[in-house]
Design a protein around this motif. Structure first.
Motif, PDB file in Angstrom:
ATOM      1  N   GLY A 174       0.908  -1.113  -0.015  1.00  0.00           N
ATOM      2  CA  GLY A 174       0.014   0.142  -0.008  1.00  0.00           C
ATOM      3  C   GLY A 174       0.912   1.227   0.160  1.00  0.00           C
ATOM      4  N   HIS A 175       2.120   1.135  -0.431  1.00  0.00           N
ATOM      5  CA  HIS A 175       3.050   2.388  -0.108  1.00  0.00           C
ATOM      6  C   HIS A 175       3.714   2.886  -1.086  1.00  0.00           C
ATOM      7  N   GLY A 176       4.977   1.910  -1.378  1.00  0.00           N
ATOM      8  CA  GLY A 176       6.081   1.962  -2.135  1.00  0.00           C
ATOM      9  C   GLY A 176       7.073   1.019  -1.972  1.00  0.00           C
ATOM     10  N   ILE A 177       8.526   1.609  -2.236  1.00  0.00           N
ATOM     11  CA  ILE A 177       9.691   0.736  -2.101  1.00  0.00           C
ATOM     12  C   ILE A 177      10.699   1.107  -1.238  1.00  0.00           C
ATOM     13  N   THR A 178      11.632   0.100  -0.628  1.00  0.00           N
ATOM     14  CA  THR A 178      12.830   0.766  -0.057  1.00  0.00           C
ATOM     15  C   THR A 178      13.950  -0.028  -0.489  1.00  0.00           C
ATOM     16  N   ALA A 179      15.142   0.484  -0.620  1.00  0.00           N
ATOM     17  CA  ALA A 179      16.212  -0.342  -1.199  1.00  0.00           C
ATOM     18  C   ALA A 179      17.481   0.182  -0.280  1.00  0.00           C
ATOM     19  N   CYS A 276      -0.935   5.345  -2.391  1.00  0.00           N
ATOM     20  CA  CYS A 276       0.034   5.515  -0.956  1.00  0.00           C
ATOM     21  C   CYS A 276      -0.372   6.796  -0.499  1.00  0.00           C
ATOM     22  N   PRO A 277       0.281   7.068   0.712  1.00  0.00           N
ATOM     23  CA  PRO A 277       0.118   8.208   1.597  1.00  0.00           C
ATOM     24  C   PRO A 277       0.290   9.275   1.050  1.00  0.00           C
ATOM     25  N   ASP A 278       1.401   9.427   0.180  1.00  0.00           N
ATOM     26  CA  ASP A 278       1.827  10.577  -0.322  1.00  0.00           C
ATOM     27  C   ASP A 278       0.804  11.165  -1.597  1.00  0.00           C
ATOM     28  N   HIS A 279      -0.184  10.102  -2.038  1.00  0.00           N
ATOM     29  CA  HIS A 279      -1.166  10.482  -2.925  1.00  0.00           C
ATOM     30  C   HIS A 279      -2.196  11.227  -2.132  1.00  0.00           C
ATOM     31  N   PHE A 280      -2.743  10.421  -1.399  1.00  0.00           N
ATOM     32  CA  PHE A 280      -4.078  11.162  -0.634  1.00  0.00           C
ATOM     33  C   PHE A 280      -4.075  12.376   0.139  1.00  0.00           C
ATOM     34  N   LEU A 281      -2.744  12.358   0.652  1.00  0.00           N
ATOM     35  CA  LEU A 281      -2.506  13.736   1.268  1.00  0.00           C
ATOM     36  C   LEU A 281      -2.786  14.856   0.639  1.00  0.00           C
ATOM     37  N   ARG A 282      -2.495  14.800  -0.885  1.00  0.00           N
ATOM     38  CA  ARG A 282      -2.796  15.909  -1.624  1.00  0.00           C
ATOM     39  C   ARG A 282      -3.935  16.028  -2.528  1.00  0.00           C
ATOM     40  N   THR A 283      -4.346  14.727  -2.786  1.00  0.00           N
ATOM     41  CA  THR A 283      -5.677  14.525  -3.717  1.00  0.00           C
ATOM     42  C   THR A 283      -6.920  14.293  -3.044  1.00  0.00           C
TER      43      THR A 283
END
Length: 670
Positions: A174-179, A276-283
């Motif tokens: 539900g979020h993204g990736i980490t490397a 992901c969280p970054d999306h709906f904080l702005r949309t």
């Protein structure tokens, strides 16, 4: 690390604007003990990877950060850990640590990247994302189930790194990736491997029409028709986005948006909201979708938009009430941040031009994520309750409280005619400095573009070519304004020209030219402004740059003086007519603006100097000597008067003409 961050952040395939963060660990000399100390450099809260500088980094002591594991009170109280990061800071300055700091500090790797690529997020938001991640990466990338960003997520990722040393990173549900990597180069390569491998997997395994077949009648309109329809709808859409507080808008008719809105599955997917969280904080939790074909009569589309807006507000209030707790922040507003219009495009909104544009970019990210997830599985974003926890997170609320107070003209869109030089340019600069988005309108396209560049480019100012004697071009200028910023709130009628001749030498052509540009041009511009402002329902300001000559009778000035008198009376007439719409109409009467003036530079100065018997280079000083204050009037002084009229302090003033002439007693208003 900074170079890696900027490379990753510059490509929207890797992460969204201001999304994700990068870090590096190393040692430095402790200025107190003189010994070596392990430090973490990590992108701070609110920064953007693509433009990251050293000042955008938070610097923390690793020993203290890792020691927080011993006092961690558990997931239910993990928000408390953000304040604890401040006690781990090394030295003064730098950025505030973000919620993702734990992820970087607790993972046992010298370099860590956390990103939100569309391809990786599509796997993260697929209904069977864990299985797909294993298929895609064959064990090189681990799966971490959804967990809200915070200290516990950092512990979860650190555990993956410890128990699976072969893994180069993980997909966060539900979020993204980490490397991660042992060097900056290795970390970047691992990030790009995850992003590109996920992209190739979606392309190779995905079904060809994940959004379903085209809906008959919902195909994109031809380009010119599409933008004309968008311009006609824009003021009404902005009204829907600004019922609680005024917003700046942005429009895009990008192909990815038009294709999504033409397909059968777009209503279902849009209703599921962003990912992901970054999306709906702005949309916001979901967009408003106009459910009519693009060929529907405009009046029907406007009426339906108003109905949908009321439904959206009721549903948003219900969403808030379903999930709010006694300690939740107050509801910030129930209006949509994104409005989708099939066959036409997308309107997005925010507190300024950049925020509005970025909200739209985030929804494009969301469409890409939906497409990828639907291509190989089913789009399955996080639960609504979790979206609410992110949207109304106290940590996000604290970030909003830390933002500086808005400028006086924030969220206002100004259109200034004749803004390519002289008084108009000075007005454009002052309005932009006070927070307005500015449409620089001038018959000289190159001059308008130069001023728009001076003001900071398309998020803050756009240039439009307009001849105020041409109704069609005026309409096109307002269309460009509403597509750039959603609407128009403030119009300055400044375009002007002058011919200084005695009565017997003034031709009908001289008279017609001056009257066509000034009173007729101002009338046409004001009429179009009133149309847009009435549709928005937000009130507005119209300001006329008239002249001392509107009330002062002097020789060799019949055409110019009469034209300016006409403009001055338009102020009174329109103030009386438009007041009921909340539109204030005022004017400024300058005099003797020689330096920097486009009119004086065009030959008027030479003729006025000859009339008064002084050298042209001394004309400004001559005008100053005849005033009560003995001061020369500059374009900036006129701009100051415009701001005084529109800046908010004179909210109950309309029909006023303000002299800016350093005191000419013969021009006192009576």
């Amino acid at each position: 690390m900074l170079a890696r961050s900027r490379r990753l952040g510059a490509d929207p395939r890797n992460t969204n604007y201001a999304g994700g963060n990068t870090s590096a660990k190393g040692t430095a000399t402790d200025p107190v003990t003189g010994g070596e100390v392990e430090l973490l450099w990590v992108k701070g809260s609110g920064g953007d990877l693509g433009t990251l500088t050293g000042q955008g980094l938070a610097v923390l002591r690793l020993d203290r950060l890792r020691a927080l594991r011993e006092v961690y009170p558990g997931a239910e109280r993990e928000d408390e850990m953000v304040a604890a990061f401040d006690h781990c800071l090394h030295g003064r300055g730098g950025a505030a640590p973000s919620i993702d700091t734990a992820m970087h500090g607790l993972v046992d790797a010298a370099h860590v990247d956390h990103l939100h690529p569309d391809s990786g997020t599509a796997l993260a938001c697929a209904a069977d994302g864990e299985r797909l991640t294993a298929e895609c990466f064959g064990g090189r990338v681990a799966w971490v189930p959804w967990r809200r960003p915070g200290f516990q997520l950092g512990l979860d990722i650190a555990a993956v790194r410890k128990t699976d040393p072969q893994a180069i990173g993980c997909v966060l549900g539900g979020h993204g990736i980490t490397a991660w990597g042992g060097s900056s180069g290795e970390c970047e390569r691992n990030s790009l491997e995850i992003i590109r491998t996920a992209g190739a997997f979606l392309a190779e395994r995905g079904r060809p029409r994940p959004f379903g077949p085209v809906i008959e009648g919902y195909e994109p309109l031809p380009s010119d028709e599409r933008r004309a329809r968008a311009a006609a709808l824009a003021p009404y859409v902005r009204a829907a986005a600004s019922a609680d507080r005024p917003q700046v808008g942005h429009f895009t008719d990008a192909g990815v948006v038009l294709d999504f809105l033409s397909r059968a599955e777009h209503p279902r997917l849009a209703a599921l909201g962003t990912s992901c969280p970054d999306h709906f904080l702005r949309t916001k939790v979901r967009p408003l979708v106009l459910d009519l074909p693009p060929t529907a009569p405009l009046a029907d589309a406007v009426a339906r938009l108003k109905e949908l807006h009321e439904e959206y507000r009721a549903e948003y209030r219900a969403y808030y009430e379903r999930h709010a707790r006694p300690d939740s922040p107050a509801m910030r507003g129930a209006d949509p941040a994104v409005v989708l219009v099939p066959g036409v495009g997308m309107f997005s909104f925010g507190r300024d031009g950049q925020t509005a544009r970025v909200a739209g970019e985030f929804y494009v990210n969301a469409i890409n994520v939906m497409r990828g997830a639907e291509a190989v599985s089913a789009y399955s974003p996080i639960e609504e309750s979790e979206k609410f926890r992110i949207e109304y997170w106290e940590l996000e609320e604290a970030k909003l409280r830390r933002m500086p107070a808005p400028a006086p003209l924030a969220t206002r869109v100004a259109l200034v005619t004749g803004a390519g030089s002289g008084i108009g340019r000075a007005i454009a600069h002052r309005l932009a400095a006070e927070g307005a988005c500015v449409v620089v309108a001038d018959v000289d396209t190159a001059a308008a573009e130069a001023v728009a560049d001076e003001l900071g480019g398309p998020d803050r100012a756009v240039a439009v070519a307009v001849d105020v004697t041409d109704e069609e071009r005026i309409g096109a200028a307002f269309d460009a304004a509403v597509l750039a910023f959603g609407g128009v709130d403030l119009v300055v009628n400044n375009a002007g020209v002058s011919v200084s001749k005695p009565l017997l030498e003034t031709t009908a052509a001289d008279w017609d030219r001056q009257h066509a540009i000034m009173p007729r041009g101002s009338f046409l511009v004001s009429r179009e402004a009133a149309r847009v402002m009435a549709a928005q329902g937000l009130g507005g300001d119209i300001v006329y740059i008239a002249s001392k000559n509107a009330v002062f009778a002097g020789p060799d000035n019949i055409a110019y003086g009469a034209a300016k008198a006409d403009q001055a009376h338009q102020v009174r007439l329109l103030a009386a007519e438009l007041g009921g719409l909340g539109i204030r109409v005022n004017g400024v009467n300058p005099d003797g603006v020689v330096r920097g003036s486009g009119i004086f530079a065009g030959g008027w100065g030479a003729r006025r100097a000859a009339l008064h018997g002084v050298p042209e280079e001394e004309l400004g000083a001559f005008y100053a000597r005849r005033t009560l204050l003995k001061r020369e009037v500059l374009p900036e002084h006129v701009a100051n008067a415009v701001f005084a009229l529109v800046g908010g302090e004179l909210s109950h003033t309309t029909g006023l003409l303000v002299p800016v002439d350093a005191g000419v007693a013969a021009a006192f208003l009576r």
